[in-house]
Design an enzyme around this catalytic site. Structure first.
Site, PDB file in Angstrom:
ATOM      1  N   ASP A  43       0.805  -1.216   0.000  1.00  0.00           N
ATOM      2  CA  ASP A  43       0.000   0.000   0.000  1.00  0.00           C
ATOM      3  C   ASP A  43       0.839   1.268   0.000  1.00  0.00           C
ATOM      4  O   ASP A  43       0.324   2.366  -0.142  1.00  0.00           O
ATOM      5  CB  ASP A  43      -0.956   0.028   1.198  1.00  0.00           C
ATOM      6  CG  ASP A  43      -2.074  -0.988   1.027  1.00  0.00           C
ATOM      7  OD1 ASP A  43      -2.255  -1.448  -0.108  1.00  0.00           O
ATOM      8  OD2 ASP A  43      -2.730  -1.321   2.014  1.00  0.00           O
ATOM      9  N   GLY A  44       2.144   1.127   0.210  1.00  0.00           N
ATOM     10  CA  GLY A  44       3.019   2.286   0.123  1.00  0.00           C
ATOM     11  C   GLY A  44       3.348   2.910   1.465  1.00  0.00           C
ATOM     12  O   GLY A  44       3.655   4.094   1.556  1.00  0.00           O
ATOM     13  N   LYS A  45       3.308   2.090   2.496  1.00  0.00           N
ATOM     14  CA  LYS A  45       3.567   2.611   3.832  1.00  0.00           C
ATOM     15  C   LYS A  45       4.985   3.155   3.980  1.00  0.00           C
ATOM     16  O   LYS A  45       5.189   4.267   4.461  1.00  0.00           O
ATOM     17  CB  LYS A  45       3.370   1.496   4.859  1.00  0.00           C
ATOM     18  CG  LYS A  45       2.165   1.724   5.678  1.00  0.00           C
ATOM     19  CD  LYS A  45       2.033   0.737   6.808  1.00  0.00           C
ATOM     20  CE  LYS A  45       2.692  -0.592   6.527  1.00  0.00           C
ATOM     21  NZ  LYS A  45       2.811  -1.394   7.729  1.00  0.00           N
ATOM     22  N   HIS A 122       0.411  -8.113   7.800  1.00  0.00           N
ATOM     23  CA  HIS A 122      -0.207  -9.424   7.698  1.00  0.00           C
ATOM     24  C   HIS A 122      -1.145  -9.743   8.838  1.00  0.00           C
ATOM     25  O   HIS A 122      -0.971  -9.283   9.946  1.00  0.00           O
ATOM     26  CB  HIS A 122       0.880 -10.502   7.650  1.00  0.00           C
ATOM     27  CG  HIS A 122       1.582 -10.544   6.340  1.00  0.00           C
ATOM     28  ND1 HIS A 122       0.918 -10.741   5.166  1.00  0.00           N
ATOM     29  CD2 HIS A 122       2.880 -10.370   6.034  1.00  0.00           C
ATOM     30  CE1 HIS A 122       1.801 -10.705   4.184  1.00  0.00           C
ATOM     31  NE2 HIS A 122       2.990 -10.470   4.679  1.00  0.00           N
ATOM     32  N   ASN A 173      -4.105   6.402  -1.067  1.00  0.00           N
ATOM     33  CA  ASN A 173      -2.772   6.559  -1.649  1.00  0.00           C
ATOM     34  C   ASN A 173      -2.755   6.143  -3.130  1.00  0.00           C
ATOM     35  O   ASN A 173      -3.704   5.546  -3.622  1.00  0.00           O
ATOM     36  CB  ASN A 173      -1.792   5.692  -0.840  1.00  0.00           C
ATOM     37  CG  ASN A 173      -0.346   6.026  -1.122  1.00  0.00           C
ATOM     38  OD1 ASN A 173      -0.037   7.131  -1.606  1.00  0.00           O
ATOM     39  ND2 ASN A 173       0.547   5.090  -0.848  1.00  0.00           N
ATOM     40  N   SER A 478       0.386 -40.924  35.123  1.00  0.00           N
ATOM     41  CA  SER A 478      -0.612 -41.976  35.298  1.00  0.00           C
ATOM     42  C   SER A 478       0.128 -43.288  35.572  1.00  0.00           C
ATOM     43  O   SER A 478       1.127 -43.587  34.915  1.00  0.00           O
ATOM     44  CB  SER A 478      -1.453 -42.105  34.030  1.00  0.00           C
ATOM     45  OG  SER A 478      -2.301 -43.229  34.145  1.00  0.00           O
ATOM     46  N   GLY A 479      -0.322 -44.007  36.553  1.00  0.00           N
ATOM     47  CA  GLY A 479       0.331 -45.273  36.869  1.00  0.00           C
ATOM     48  C   GLY A 479       1.586 -45.120  37.703  1.00  0.00           C
ATOM     49  O   GLY A 479       2.279 -46.092  37.983  1.00  0.00           O
ATOM     50  N   SER A 550      -2.217 -33.773  37.804  1.00  0.00           N
ATOM     51  CA  SER A 550      -1.929 -32.327  37.876  1.00  0.00           C
ATOM     52  C   SER A 550      -0.614 -31.994  37.162  1.00  0.00           C
ATOM     53  O   SER A 550       0.384 -31.668  37.801  1.00  0.00           O
ATOM     54  CB  SER A 550      -1.923 -31.813  39.311  1.00  0.00           C
ATOM     55  OG  SER A 550      -1.261 -32.685  40.206  1.00  0.00           O
TER      56      SER A 550
HETATM   57  P1  ADP Z   1      -1.770 -43.485  39.664  1.00  0.00           P
HETATM   58  O1  ADP Z   1      -2.748 -43.245  40.729  1.00  0.00           O
HETATM   59  O2  ADP Z   1      -0.513 -42.659  39.855  1.00  0.00           O
HETATM   60  O3  ADP Z   1      -2.287 -43.414  38.297  1.00  0.00           O
HETATM   61  P2  ADP Z   1      -1.929 -46.199  40.565  1.00  0.00           P
HETATM   62  O4  ADP Z   1      -1.649 -46.095  42.016  1.00  0.00           O
HETATM   63  O5  ADP Z   1      -3.333 -46.306  40.115  1.00  0.00           O
HETATM   64  O6  ADP Z   1      -1.215 -44.965  39.840  1.00  0.00           O
HETATM   65  O7  ADP Z   1      -1.135 -47.385  39.925  1.00  0.00           O
HETATM   66  C1  ADP Z   1       0.194 -47.657  40.271  1.00  0.00           C
HETATM   67  C2  ADP Z   1       0.477 -49.123  40.001  1.00  0.00           C
HETATM   68  O8  ADP Z   1       1.873 -49.360  40.177  1.00  0.00           O
HETATM   69  C3  ADP Z   1      -0.226 -50.020  40.984  1.00  0.00           C
HETATM   70  O9  ADP Z   1      -0.697 -51.170  40.293  1.00  0.00           O
HETATM   71  C4  ADP Z   1       0.871 -50.403  41.984  1.00  0.00           C
HETATM   72  O10 ADP Z   1       0.646 -51.663  42.574  1.00  0.00           O
HETATM   73  C5  ADP Z   1       2.094 -50.440  41.091  1.00  0.00           C
HETATM   74  N1  ADP Z   1       3.367 -50.217  41.794  1.00  0.00           N
HETATM   75  C6  ADP Z   1       4.459 -50.953  41.647  1.00  0.00           C
HETATM   76  N2  ADP Z   1       5.478 -50.495  42.416  1.00  0.00           N
HETATM   77  C7  ADP Z   1       4.968 -49.439  43.077  1.00  0.00           C
HETATM   78  C8  ADP Z   1       5.535 -48.546  44.042  1.00  0.00           C
HETATM   79  N3  ADP Z   1       6.785 -48.654  44.480  1.00  0.00           N
HETATM   80  N4  ADP Z   1       4.755 -47.564  44.531  1.00  0.00           N
HETATM   81  C9  ADP Z   1       3.495 -47.441  44.087  1.00  0.00           C
HETATM   82  N5  ADP Z   1       2.925 -48.265  43.198  1.00  0.00           N
HETATM   83  C10 ADP Z   1       3.641 -49.257  42.670  1.00  0.00           C
END
Ligand code: ADP
Length: 637
Positions: A43-45, A122, A173, A478-479, A550
């Site tokens: 545009d010629g700015k 842009h 312009n 988890s786990g 968390s």
């Molecule tokens: P989260 O809540 O963190 O998702 P869970 O407690 O549901 O995990 O699952 C943890 C799994 O790991 C369980 O089946 C538990 O028996 C197994 N496990 C094996 N070793 C350990 C340990 N040292 N401490 C905690 N859980 C354990």
């Protein structure tokens, strides 16, 4: 100082040769116009800006820029830079680690000084334009006469209006390329007027120009005898700037720092946002509401009887009144409001989406507080002005949302006062500026909900249970073992006659949080609600144990801040991803790996490990039973 421009002392060359100090002083007292140019790539700015600089023939940028910097330093005395100042604003952005592509140029004529912000056109650079426009008094919207009003024209105009710019110049312009045809010009002005009316732009100044040929830039062109308005430069030199109308508004000044060089002097320094202040004026300090009268107005050049919007001053009071950085000094009979819930327009400037519910720093004037934004009410399509439904705001998106702050802030609606109504949001962890915003109004519901004092206090509840309330906040993949260990901890505490409650992630999602999914925004809200529940339970005197992945540091930090000091105990159940995945108790990792399950922490959603948890449990080095014992030993001496 009034400009008597015929006085030879004001004639530039002679003055520079004779007395450089005098020259700079003359310039310092000219009014300043901050403006922004908006246009698309072709545009010629650049040509136009180049011509303005060239024709002003006074590009002593270095001296003047240095002078500017000096006067700023006088105003802020090496304290934090005021983001609202255009040039300093840029520096502040740099400090906050965001790259905003805005070029600022300084030039001056015999009547005025100018700072022009030049931003890329842009669409993806909305944030640049908003940054450039944030303190501008005027916007030059460039239109290519051959193309007429385009989508970009509408977007730039909308943004300029949104930012509060009330002086709009429609620079049509490249008139030379349409043979200076009045019909073409009139058609464009008519199109634009229709659109402008629709979005609330009340008035604008159309000017037919050729940046390339110089038509109607510094003087009226013989090529457009049909045009009766001012040349662009004349308009820029004479248009009334906000600074002037700001003087008519009630007095407000945000305190940048308390000036206390010795026991005999105590002054409050800042830049006057609006209004005029005189020695003897009654004032009010907000939010405390304390009153006094002005005993002195101090500047580096000596004491003043009065000062106006835009000036940086130090105020002394007749009485000893508490007043600190972040407070606002205002006319005592007409003070601004304070509130902690608002509706606001938010321009999102970060690459990561906004997270409703996440705590951000909110900086407004010289106040900094913690704020959370709710899910937007709507987002605006900046090309069509349509309102769209939105769950979050992404880079360059503009939306309207409610927000709340952790304490009352002194404010005014942005439309009335840019200094006390404009804010930025800052990420608490990266310190980057993530948004700019404008407060519309405070929410009345906030004013009608008060904290109800109850007679059975939280101490009473705790004493009755003969324990100290606490939150054991388990976090991990988890786990990892959160639920397993949390369950064992609760059993041990129960056996010791402690009053506990275990909030488990999966369980809470069956009830209180069953409306939430696993997007980042929902995860934030999930944790916010659990935090609030945990807090109520500590008020009831309980030892609360929570087991939630968390994943984000910011939310865990938010919950920590909700609790009484020392009551939040972060427990990191630290299990390597490979181990948690090998356990795969619920078969979720398998699903996540196959793509059946989206947003799974550790796979396609991040986990931010605690940096400094109160307790860290390495589940590869101990059994769940040993882990539970260790945790209980830490909290029950
Ligand atoms: P989260 O809540 O963190 O998702 P869970 O407690 O549901 O995990 O699952 C943890 C799994 O790991 C369980 O089946 C538990 O028996 C197994 N496990 C094996 N070793 C350990 C340990 N040292 N401490 C905690 N859980 C354990």
């Amino acid at each position: 100082m009034t400009d008597t421009l015929d006085d030879p002392i004001y004639k530039t060359d002679a003055l520079i040769a004779e007395d450089i100090d005098r020259y700079l002083e003359v310039h310092q007292h000219k009014t300043m116009l901050r403006f922004i140019t908006c246009g698309s790539v072709d545009d010629g700015k650049s040509t136009l800006i180049g011509r303005l600089l060239y024709d002003s023939k006074m590009i002593f940028e270095d001296q003047l820029a240095a002078l500017e910097a000096d006067s700023r330093r006088v105003g802020t005395q090496g304290q934090e830079i005021d983001f609202a100042l255009l040039v300093d604003g840029l520096a502040a952005e740099r400090e906050q680690g965001i790259t905003i592509d805005v070029a600022y140029r300084f030039f001056a004529t015999e009547k005025r000084k100018f700072i022009v912000a030049d931003t890329p056109g842009h669409e993806q650079y909305t944030r640049n334009m908003v940054t450039g426009a944030s303190t501008a008094d005027l916007a030059v919207i460039l239109i290519d006469a051959r193309k007429g009003v385009l989508t970009q024209t509408r977007r730039h105009s909308y943004l300029a209006h949104l930012i509060g710019i009330r002086n709009i110049v429609l620079a049509v312009n490249k008139m030379d390329l349409v043979d200076y045809d009045q019909a073409v010009y009139d058609g464009i002005v008519k199109d634009y007027a229709e659109f402008a009316n629709g979005i609330g732009i009340k008035a604008f100044t159309p000017i037919p120009i050729s940046g390339f040929r110089g038509d109607n830039i510094t003087g009226l062109s013989a090529n457009t005898p049909w045009y009766k308005g001012p040349a662009l430069m004349e308009h820029l030199e004479t248009v009334e700037v906000d600074q002037v109308s700001d003087r008519e508004k009630p007095f407000r000044m945000a305190v940048q720092w308390v000036n206390r060089p010795n026991l005999d002097f105590r002054g409050f320094s800042g830049q006057i946002a609006t209004g005029t202040v005189r020695v003897g004026d009654p004032i009010r300090v907000l939010p405390s509401g304390k009153t006094s009268t002005v005993s002195r107005i101090v500047t580096l050049e000596g004491d003043l009887d009065s000062a106006v919007a835009g000036q940086s001053i130090t105020l002394c009071f007749a009485d000893e009144v508490d007043c600190s950085r972040g407070d606002v000094i205002a006319a005592s009979d007409n003070p601004p409001q304070s509130a902690d819930q608002f509706e606001a327009t938010i321009v999102w400037m970060a690459d990561e989406d906004m997270l409703p519910g996440r705590p951000y720093w909110l900086k407004i004037g010289t106040q900094t507080v913690t704020a959370t934004v709710q899910q937007p009410k709507y987002q605006v399509n900046v090309n069509t002005m349509e309102h769209l439904a939105a769950k979050t705001l992404e880079l360059n998106a503009i939306g309207v949302a409610n927000l709340s702050t952790d304490r009352q802030i002194v404010f005014e609606p942005y439309a009335q006062n840019r200094a006390l109504g404009g804010f930025i949001l800052i990420d608490k962890i990266s310190n980057a500026t993530v948004a700019a915003g404008m407060l519309h109004f405070s929410l009345r519901r906030a004013q009608n909900v008060h904290w109800q004092a109850t007679d059975v206090s939280r101490d009473f509840h705790a004493n009755l249970k003969n324990q100290k309330p606490a939150v054991l906040w388990f976090t991990g993949l988890s786990g990892a073992g959160k639920s397993t260990i949390a369950n064992l901890v609760e059993k041990k505490l129960a056996r010791m006659n402690r009053h506990t409650f275990l909030l488990d992630g999966d369980n809470v999602r069956h009830g209180l949080n069953k409306d939430l999914g696993f997007t980042d925004a929902d995860r934030v809200e999930n944790i916010r609600r659990v935090g609030e529940v945990a807090k109520l339970m500590t008020d009831a005197g309980l030892i609360v144990i929570t087991a939630f992945i968390s994943p984000f540091r910011a939310e865990r930090e938010m919950v920590r801040q909700m609790m009484q000091p020392g009551e939040f105990i972060e427990v990191h159940i630290d299990t390597p991803l490979a181990d948690a995945e090998a356990r795969d108790v619920k078969g979720l990792y398998k699903k996540a790996r196959s793509g059946e399950l989206k947003n799974f922490t550790g796979i396609d959603s991040p986990y931010e490990a605690p940096e400094d948890p109160e307790i860290r449990i390495d589940t590869t080095a101990m059994t769940a039973e040993q882990a539970a014992e260790a945790i209980v030993a830490r909290i029950i001496p």
